[in-house]
Design an enzyme around this catalytic site. Structure first.
Site, mmCIF file in Angstrom:
data_model
loop_
_atom_site.group_PDB
_atom_site.id
_atom_site.type_symbol
_atom_site.label_atom_id
_atom_site.label_comp_id
_atom_site.label_asym_id
_atom_site.label_seq_id
_atom_site.Cartn_x
_atom_site.Cartn_y
_atom_site.Cartn_z
ATOM 1 N N PRO A 29 44.773 33.481 35.345
ATOM 2 C CA PRO A 29 45.539 32.232 35.391
ATOM 3 C C PRO A 29 44.938 31.174 34.465
ATOM 4 C CG PRO A 29 45.163 33.087 37.600
ATOM 5 C CD PRO A 29 44.331 33.921 36.671
ATOM 6 N N GLU A 30 45.791 30.567 33.656
ATOM 7 C CA GLU A 30 45.356 29.518 32.738
ATOM 8 C C GLU A 30 45.827 28.168 33.281
ATOM 9 O OE1 GLU A 30 46.282 30.592 28.658
ATOM 10 O OE2 GLU A 30 46.077 32.722 29.123
ATOM 11 N N LYS A 71 40.565 24.966 34.837
ATOM 12 C CA LYS A 71 41.141 26.033 35.653
ATOM 13 C C LYS A 71 40.643 25.988 37.093
ATOM 14 C CE LYS A 71 41.453 29.079 31.602
ATOM 15 N NZ LYS A 71 41.071 30.380 31.019
ATOM 16 N N ARG A 111 39.023 40.087 22.744
ATOM 17 C CA ARG A 111 40.374 39.891 23.279
ATOM 18 C C ARG A 111 41.415 40.234 22.223
ATOM 19 N NH1 ARG A 111 40.099 36.151 27.501
ATOM 20 N NH2 ARG A 111 42.202 36.900 28.019
#
Length: 274
Positions: A2-3, A58, A261
């Site tokens: 989750p960002e 976050k 990534r």
């Protein structure tokens, strides 16, 4: 993971049910998260008023009349508002029972999240003390990024995903913002011009605002506090679209690995600067 939009969506979802209420019980089923849940969480929280609910990057903060609860959703966690009689599922690790018959339930299948108590100023806690500005604040602008990027040879994508530079921007929204700004993700941060930073900061703000309005992005694990998925996934231009045609020029979307990534980009719309 989750960002910022997903965490903000979660904060907005739980706030009406918790703010101004009293915690009657804290129930811990599994302490083994990224940081262990306090053994005495019930003693620390029982009878406390929740005075405010805020977000920093976050992280979600429950402000109580004494002390704070700091929550991070980790890689796959979420918070739900449920009835206190709702049966817990396998990965439901913590419940906060509230004096309205509801409970805040923390679910984290991969257990990379955290649910801890902080007694003093939370913004001085090691997890929060060194965070960069909020991307939707006035402090986050092209002048700030230009100053921070001076002599930085790291990729622009890694640069804007560094929480000490700016908080809350993860792989999804970094890729989407760079695409709209027409910047290759592997471009060295120090080579980005003032004009490009103007474009990039503007697109970051617009994308985050749009994602919040859409309830975030659900790809696998994220659900809001009422169990609904995030619908911004339907607006994604490059993330998750490898080998599909670019929506602007119809060239194939490619990916490159940056700092471990996968980073999606369009080689035509985002040419590399050498």
């Amino acid at each position: 993971m989750p960002e910022l939009p997903e965490v903000e969506t979660t904060k907005q979802g739980i706030k009406p049910h918790l703010e101004g209420r009293i915690i009657t019980t804290a129930q811990v089923r599994n302490r083994k998260l990224r940081l262990p849940v306090p053994l005495n969480l019930n003693e620390l929280c029982e009878g406390k008023h929740i005075t405010a609910i805020t977000r920093r990057g976050k992280y979600i903060l429950l402000h109580m009349d004494k002390g704070y609860i700091l929550i991070h959703l980790g890689m796959s966690g979420h918070l739900r508002i449920v009835s206190q009689t709702a049966n817990p599922q396998k990965h439901d690790h913590v419940d906060l029972h509230i004096n309205n018959g509801l409970a805040l339930r923390f679910c984290d299948p991969r257990r990379f999240g955290l649910f801890i108590y902080i007694d003093e100023n939370p913004y001085q806690h090691p997890l929060l003390a060194h965070l960069g500005p909020e991307p939707l604040s006035d402090d986050f602008n092209s002048e700030y990024l230009l100053r921070k990027a001076a002599n930085k040879s790291q990729s622009i994508k890694s640069f804007i995903m560094d929480s000490q530079i700016v908080v809350g921007i993860g792989n999804i929204y970094a890729a989407e913002s760079l695409f709209l700004a027409k910047i290759h993700p592997n471009t060295s941060a120090k080579k980005i011009t003032t004009e490009e930073f103007n474009s990039l900061t503007g697109h970051i703000k617009k994308i985050l605002e749009s994602a919040i309005e859409a309830g975030g992005t659900t790809l696998r694990d994220f659900y809001s506090s009422d169990g609904k998925p995030g619908y911004f996934r339907f607006a994604l231009k490059v993330y998750g679209r490898k080998n599909l045609p670019c929506l602007v020029c119809e060239n194939k979307i490619e990916t490159v690995v940056i700092a471990g990534r996968h980073s999606a980009f369009c080689p035509h719309c985002q040419p590399i600067i050498t």
